[in-house]
Design an enzyme around this catalytic site. Structure first.
Site, mmCIF file in Angstrom:
data_model
loop_
_atom_site.group_PDB
_atom_site.id
_atom_site.type_symbol
_atom_site.label_atom_id
_atom_site.label_comp_id
_atom_site.label_asym_id
_atom_site.label_seq_id
_atom_site.Cartn_x
_atom_site.Cartn_y
_atom_site.Cartn_z
ATOM 1 N N SER A 243 -8.583 -9.401 -2.428
ATOM 2 C CA SER A 243 -6.860 -9.468 -2.338
ATOM 3 C C SER A 243 -6.335 -8.941 -2.806
ATOM 4 O O SER A 243 -6.201 -7.349 -2.735
ATOM 5 C CB SER A 243 -6.770 -11.065 -4.187
ATOM 6 O OG SER A 243 -6.718 -10.693 -4.704
ATOM 7 N N LYS A 244 -4.850 -8.777 -2.660
ATOM 8 C CA LYS A 244 -3.745 -7.969 -2.621
ATOM 9 C C LYS A 244 -4.278 -6.855 -4.375
ATOM 10 O O LYS A 244 -3.492 -6.205 -4.206
ATOM 11 C CB LYS A 244 -2.209 -8.437 -3.040
ATOM 12 C CG LYS A 244 -1.398 -9.336 -1.765
ATOM 13 C CD LYS A 244 -0.299 -8.842 -1.224
ATOM 14 C CE LYS A 244 -0.175 -9.003 0.136
ATOM 15 N NZ LYS A 244 0.038 -10.749 0.525
ATOM 16 N N ARG A 245 -4.789 -7.464 -5.636
ATOM 17 C CA ARG A 245 -4.586 -6.684 -6.513
ATOM 18 C C ARG A 245 -5.351 -5.808 -6.024
ATOM 19 O O ARG A 245 -5.518 -5.090 -7.379
ATOM 20 C CB ARG A 245 -5.309 -8.065 -7.358
ATOM 21 C CG ARG A 245 -4.756 -9.224 -7.662
ATOM 22 C CD ARG A 245 -5.261 -9.965 -9.025
ATOM 23 N NE ARG A 245 -6.750 -10.391 -8.322
ATOM 24 C CZ ARG A 245 -7.905 -10.493 -8.336
ATOM 25 N NH1 ARG A 245 -8.437 -9.005 -8.922
ATOM 26 N NH2 ARG A 245 -9.558 -11.122 -7.890
ATOM 27 N N HIS A 246 -6.561 -5.205 -5.558
ATOM 28 C CA HIS A 246 -7.717 -4.661 -4.963
ATOM 29 C C HIS A 246 -6.631 -3.071 -4.485
ATOM 30 O O HIS A 246 -7.526 -2.382 -3.743
ATOM 31 C CB HIS A 246 -8.538 -5.273 -4.490
ATOM 32 C CG HIS A 246 -9.586 -5.962 -5.119
ATOM 33 N ND1 HIS A 246 -9.404 -7.307 -5.103
ATOM 34 C CD2 HIS A 246 -10.297 -5.633 -5.825
ATOM 35 C CE1 HIS A 246 -10.478 -7.636 -5.519
ATOM 36 N NE2 HIS A 246 -11.002 -7.103 -6.286
#
Ligand code: GLU
Length: 465
Positions: A243-246
């Site tokens: 996800s964007k967290r990565h």
């Protein structure tokens, strides 16, 4: 004829999972001499943007995933969907439902209280409405529901997951048109896949629960559903869903970071697919080997070290001139003037064993295209009274030397010996003076790529500090 499609929703950039889905769909069509079509699923008008369409096209373009047909934009097909819905109502395959949201909520609450799964009860199916003498409420716009089969199972042989089966009793009558007449997602997909003649649907396994509904609609419309292959999720390095967290998950960020298209294709292909023990392969080899049956049904994990390793392997495989051409834009982005230094192909060949990306290569190539400015302190760490005479001697000895790697190498050795130094005691200060860093490939090879007078003046300038 095999016909596949990639059907992104243009609500963001092309991320790794989407890119892999696109890659598999593309490769399958290519492998079988079929057609790869692009469909833009832009019916979520609030979230779809032209910039996202552009970003997806850019990503596909960079990866070399050329489509043969499309893009088909769903928003341009509204008349077609409405016509199919009208026809389905006409033929009794779908019906109007006037149940209000409040009634639906009440029904849900009752079902849950009784320990049942919430599910529309089919009350506006024409025969039920007739039985209960229900009449449409005034001034309310109905939704249109698909009449799902009541009994039996809906099953398919998924090329990745094997046999998948759902009981029809689990599926309620899907809303296919909203009160304002706009068609809903699962319905549009079916009409598109039929109209586009899609034979193989290769997509993320987050769509598995949509598939039984889509198959039922497909059949109701008189068509056999396509073959389905649901590819597993790509997990981040931490094992969580990507996800964007990565961070860097748009494929174009990998382009910006200096990964080769060939390496990215290789890397994405290996996320959940394998061909024996082959680790490094070209896009053409991938196409020749690709098969849906070899896709691993288990989720695959992203691994930066592997991507870096693959990128280096592909940099080594690339023809020198081609690698040099690929390096040029990164030199520019690093603020370097390519015309101010050696042929980038020669630089690239010298550096490719030492870096993982083209951006790193451009950084490492700095001293070939710009004058390094080592600080006096850094210089003093390597240049001292002990080796200064030898450094001076080298600058002089270079004056009349044939400017080749071999001659330079031999002279460096003999000068070191002459001054009673070990080769590194001479090479390190020279590296600092000429390159501004001690991290360089073999010094003779580096110097041979820099004009003699440039080398001599950098040494002279440093000695004056
Ligand atoms: N638009 C869907 C997505 O981006 C794909 C639907 C499909 O492939 O059927 O996940």
């Amino acid at each position: 004829m095999i016909r596949t499609r990639f059907a992104p929703s243009p609500t963001g950039f092309l991320h790794l999972g989407g890119a892999r889905t696109a890659l598999f769909s593309w490769a399958y069509a290519r492998r079988h001499g079929g057609v790869f079509a692009l469909r833009i699923e832009d019916t979520d008008v609030a979230r779809s943007t032209p910039e996202a369409v552009r970003a997806i096209l850019d990503g596909m373009d960079w990866l070399g995933l050329a489509y043969d047909e499309g893009p088909v934009y769903q928003m341009r097909r509204m008349d077609r969907y409405r016509a199919v819905i009208a026809d389905m109502v006409e033929r009794g395959l779908a019906y109007r439902c006037w149940m209000s949201t409040e009634e639906l909520d009440r029904l849900r609450a009752e079902q849950m209280a009784a320990g049942h799964k919430p599910r529309y009860d089919g009350r506006w199916r024409p025969e039920n409405a007739a039985r209960h003498a229900m009449t449409p409420p005034e001034g309310v716009a109905p939704v249109i529901r698909f009449r799902n089969p009541d009994t039996g199972d809906v099953a398919w042989d998924d090329k990745v997951k094997g046999r998948v089966s759902f009981a029809n009793a689990e599926l309620d009558d899907l809303v296919i048109a909203r009160p304002d007449g706009t068609p809903t997602y699962n319905f549009c997909v079916v009409v598109d896949d039929i109209d586009m003649g899609i034979t193989h649907v290769i997509r993320g396994d987050d769509h598995v629960n949509n598939t039984p509904r889509q198959i039922n609609i497909h059949r109701a419309l008189g068509y056999e559903p396509p073959v389905f292959a649901h590819v597993p999720t790509v997990l981040g390095e931490d094992g969580q869903k990507l996800s964007k967290r990565h961070g860097a998950i748009s494929v174009m960020e990998y382009e910006a970071a200096g990964y080769l298209r060939e390496a990215m294709v290789n890397f994405l292909a290996r996320l959940g697919w394998a061909h024996g023990d082959d680790e490094v392969f070209s896009p053409d080899e991938f196409v020749a080997w690709f098969d849906l049956e070899a896709i691993n049904p288990a989720a695959s994990r992203f691994n930066t070290d592997k991507l870096n390793w693959l990128n280096q392997e592909h940099m080594k495989r690339l023809d020198a001139d081609e690698l040099g051409r690929r390096l040029v834009p990164y030199l520019g982005r690093a603020g370097l003037d390519v015309t101010a230094g050696p042929d980038p192909a020669r630089v690239a060949v010298l550096l490719r064993d030492r870096v993982h990306t083209l951006a790193e290569m451009a950084d490492a190539a700095h001293y070939f295209y710009a004058t390094p400015r080592p600080s006096a302190e850094r210089l003093a760490e390597h240049l001292n009274d002990h080796n200064r005479p030898a450094v001076k001697g080298v600058a002089e000895a270079f004056a009349d030397l044939p400017w080749t790697k071999e001659a330079i190498g031999a002279r460096l050795k003999s000068e070191a010996a002459k001054h009673g130094l070990k080769p590194p005691q001479l090479m390190m200060p020279l590296r600092m003076l000429v390159a501004g860093t001690t991290q360089t490939p073999s010094l003779d090879a580096v110097l041979a790529l820099i004009p003699r007078e440039t080398v001599r003046s950098r040494i002279a300038a440093g000695l004056e500090l």
